[in-house]
Design an enzyme around this catalytic site. Structure first.
Site, PDB file in Angstrom:
ATOM      1  N   ARG A  42       0.822  -1.211   0.000  1.00 50.35           N
ATOM      2  CA  ARG A  42       0.000   0.000   0.000  1.00 50.35           C
ATOM      3  C   ARG A  42       0.862   1.270   0.000  1.00 50.35           C
ATOM      4  O   ARG A  42       0.428   2.307  -0.496  1.00 50.35           O
ATOM      5  CB  ARG A  42      -0.942   0.009   1.207  1.00 50.35           C
ATOM      6  CG  ARG A  42      -2.130  -0.920   1.008  1.00 50.35           C
ATOM      7  CD  ARG A  42      -3.027  -0.944   2.226  1.00 50.35           C
ATOM      8  NE  ARG A  42      -4.316  -1.573   1.924  1.00 50.35           N
ATOM      9  CZ  ARG A  42      -5.289  -1.718   2.815  1.00 50.35           C
ATOM     10  NH1 ARG A  42      -5.139  -1.291   4.064  1.00 50.35           N
ATOM     11  NH2 ARG A  42      -6.427  -2.285   2.468  1.00 50.35           N
ATOM     12  N   LYS A 179     -18.502 -15.783   6.777  1.00 51.60           N
ATOM     13  CA  LYS A 179     -19.828 -15.362   7.259  1.00 51.60           C
ATOM     14  C   LYS A 179     -20.793 -15.018   6.143  1.00 51.60           C
ATOM     15  O   LYS A 179     -20.558 -14.107   5.358  1.00 51.60           O
ATOM     16  CB  LYS A 179     -19.669 -14.133   8.148  1.00 51.60           C
ATOM     17  CG  LYS A 179     -18.950 -14.429   9.446  1.00 51.60           C
ATOM     18  CD  LYS A 179     -19.035 -13.222  10.348  1.00 51.60           C
ATOM     19  CE  LYS A 179     -18.102 -13.374  11.534  1.00 51.60           C
ATOM     20  NZ  LYS A 179     -17.643 -12.074  12.015  1.00 51.60           N
ATOM     21  N   GLY A 332      -8.702  -8.820   1.137  1.00 51.36           N
ATOM     22  CA  GLY A 332      -7.390  -9.178   1.666  1.00 51.36           C
ATOM     23  C   GLY A 332      -7.124 -10.670   1.640  1.00 51.36           C
ATOM     24  O   GLY A 332      -6.018 -11.108   1.310  1.00 51.36           O
ATOM     25  N   GLY A 355     -13.150  -4.491   2.020  1.00 50.96           N
ATOM     26  CA  GLY A 355     -14.474  -3.972   2.350  1.00 50.96           C
ATOM     27  C   GLY A 355     -14.958  -2.973   1.314  1.00 50.96           C
ATOM     28  O   GLY A 355     -16.126  -2.968   0.918  1.00 50.96           O
TER      29      GLY A 355
HETATM   30  C1  3PG Z   1      -8.602  -2.066   5.500  1.00 49.92           C
HETATM   31  O1  3PG Z   1      -7.437  -2.348   5.740  1.00 49.92           O
HETATM   32  O2  3PG Z   1      -9.485  -2.922   5.320  1.00 49.92           O
HETATM   33  C2  3PG Z   1      -8.937  -0.624   5.377  1.00 49.92           C
HETATM   34  O3  3PG Z   1      -7.816   0.149   5.685  1.00 49.92           O
HETATM   35  C3  3PG Z   1     -10.118  -0.240   6.241  1.00 49.92           C
HETATM   36  O4  3PG Z   1      -9.830  -0.439   7.589  1.00 49.92           O
HETATM   37  P1  3PG Z   1     -11.036  -0.519   8.636  1.00 49.92           P
HETATM   38  O5  3PG Z   1     -11.774  -1.788   8.276  1.00 49.92           O
HETATM   39  O6  3PG Z   1     -10.406  -0.570   9.989  1.00 49.92           O
HETATM   40  O7  3PG Z   1     -11.888   0.682   8.426  1.00 49.92           O
END
Ligand code: 3PG
Ligand code: MG
Length: 378
Positions: A42, A179, A332, A355
């Site tokens: 990143r 989930k 991820g 997400g």
């Molecule tokens: C992640 O690594 O998924 C993003 O940086 C978002 O992080 P968060 O889910 O803690 O908001």
């Protein structure tokens, strides 16, 4: 949908101060008592933007969240190790301390956002993977100063958008993960858009339970039984025909100690837990993937961190990598799986946002993108 504002039009930036929101929420580990960034993907991905801005004479300050310190200063979540890595990779870019040390970040406090951008001439959002969070550093600056989408953010959005708007067909989506509550929304959207939606991982057992199959003590969420059944009735959602796991089932191979993976076929007996897809499911999934011209993969189809239950996820990863289709990987865990099998270079696009990419596919937009589009300076 209106285009995201871009910063090319700002021209010369000599002496101008630019605040760049990045997502340096990187994995770290402790080596010889020192916390170091263990995956700097990143950070490295932002270097072209920083170089461009510095070349144009800008003074560049970056800001990020790191972990979830919940509005308090927590030493463990200082960005110092990230700053150290950034300084090794590029000179002349300052990094502010963790945005989430201030409770105003997550509560989208206007005053906190204003204080952040005070003294800056421009703002760039280069944090696609944080743009599903309506937090102050994402939402407030575009209302205060001329603002733009960074190049990586633009590329992520364009890639996902074209995949949803005009996929080459057949379009095959693979959705996995533990989930069903987290992923049902995206399965629903994809069942409309894709030709086939492959469902695997812990979430698949709730689907299987609706087909008169027994699932033993596998993951199950009673709240979603009806919706899962409805999705299966539509006909283009493909679930695993068999599974492997632990417990008292018929031994998969020779041996058969309590820690040996077992083969369960379509039905998992009481006291047994499904943890990976079985060989029939592997065959069916690989065949569907081989036939695809567009692939979207989000989430592993088994507990692949445990090598005993990595077979299904590895087969999916290899099939995706071997395909000539446009392949987009989000999340991820699927990215980690690709890396584990050394296949990350063999797909078309790896999204930085787990997400965020899920939410973009599910809802068609993200709060951070709306903020940029609605900027009065755009
Ligand atoms: C992640 O690594 O998924 C993003 O940086 C978002 O992080 P968060 O889910 O803690 O908001
Ligand atoms: Mg996350």
């Amino acid at each position: 949908m209106a285009l995201l504002p871009s910063f090319e039009r700002w021209g010369d930036l000599t002496g101008r101060r630019v605040l760049v929101r990045v997502d340096f929420n990187c994995p770290v580990s402790v080596v010889d008592g020192r916390t170091v960034v263990s995956d700097d993907f990143r950070i490295r991905s932002t270097l072209p933007l920083f170089t461009d801005l510095l070349d144009r004479g800008a003074r560049v300050v970056a800001c990020t969240h790191f972990g979830r310190p919940k509005g308090r200063v927590v030493a463990e979540y200082s960005v110092q190790p990230i700053r150290d890595r950034l300084n090794e990779l590029i000179e002349g870019v300052e990094l502010l301390e963790n945005l989430r040390f201030n409770p105003g970040e997550e509560s989208n406090d206007r005053a906190f956002g204003e204080s952040l951008v005070a003294g800056f001439d421009y703002y760039i959002n280069e944090a696609f993977s944080a743009s599903h969070r309506a937090h102050a550093s994402i939402m407030v600056p575009p209302s205060m100063v001329p603002s733009a989408a960074g190049p990586n953010l633009q590329r992520e959005v364009a890639t996902l958008q074209s995949l949803l708007d005009s996929p080459a067909r057949p379009f095959v989506a693979i959705v996995g993960g533990a989930k069903v509550a987290d992923k049902l929304g995206i399965v629903k959207v994809l069942a409309d858009k894709a030709d086939t939606v492959i469902v695997g991982g812990g979430m698949a057992y709730t689907f299987e339970s609706t087909q008169g199959r027994t699932i033993g003590s596998s993951l199950f969420d009673a709240r979603y039984v009806e919706e899962c059944a409805k999705l299966l009735a539509a006909g283009n959602v493909l679930i695993p025909a068999d599974s492997r796991g632990l417990g008292d089932g018929e031994p998969f191979g020779r041996g058969g100690g309590p820690d040996e993976p077992r083969y369960f076929g379509a039905n998992i007996p009481d006291g047994c837990e499904g943890l990976d897809i079985g060989p029939e499911a592997v065959d069916a999934f690989v065949r569907a993937i081989a036939n695809a011209r567009t692939i979207l993969w989000n989430g592993p189809v088994g507990v692949f961190e445990d090598p005993r239950f990595a077979t299904g996820t590895e087969a999916v990863a290899r099939a995706v990598a071997a395909s000539d289709a446009v392949s987009v990987i989000g999340g991820g865990d699927s990215v980690a799986a690709l890396q584990e099998f050394g296949l990350e270079d063999q797909v078309s696009f790896v999204s930085t946002g787990g997400g965020a990419s899920l939410e973009f596919v599910e809802l068609g937009d993200l709060p951070g993108l709306t903020a940029l589009r609605e900027s009065p300076f755009a």
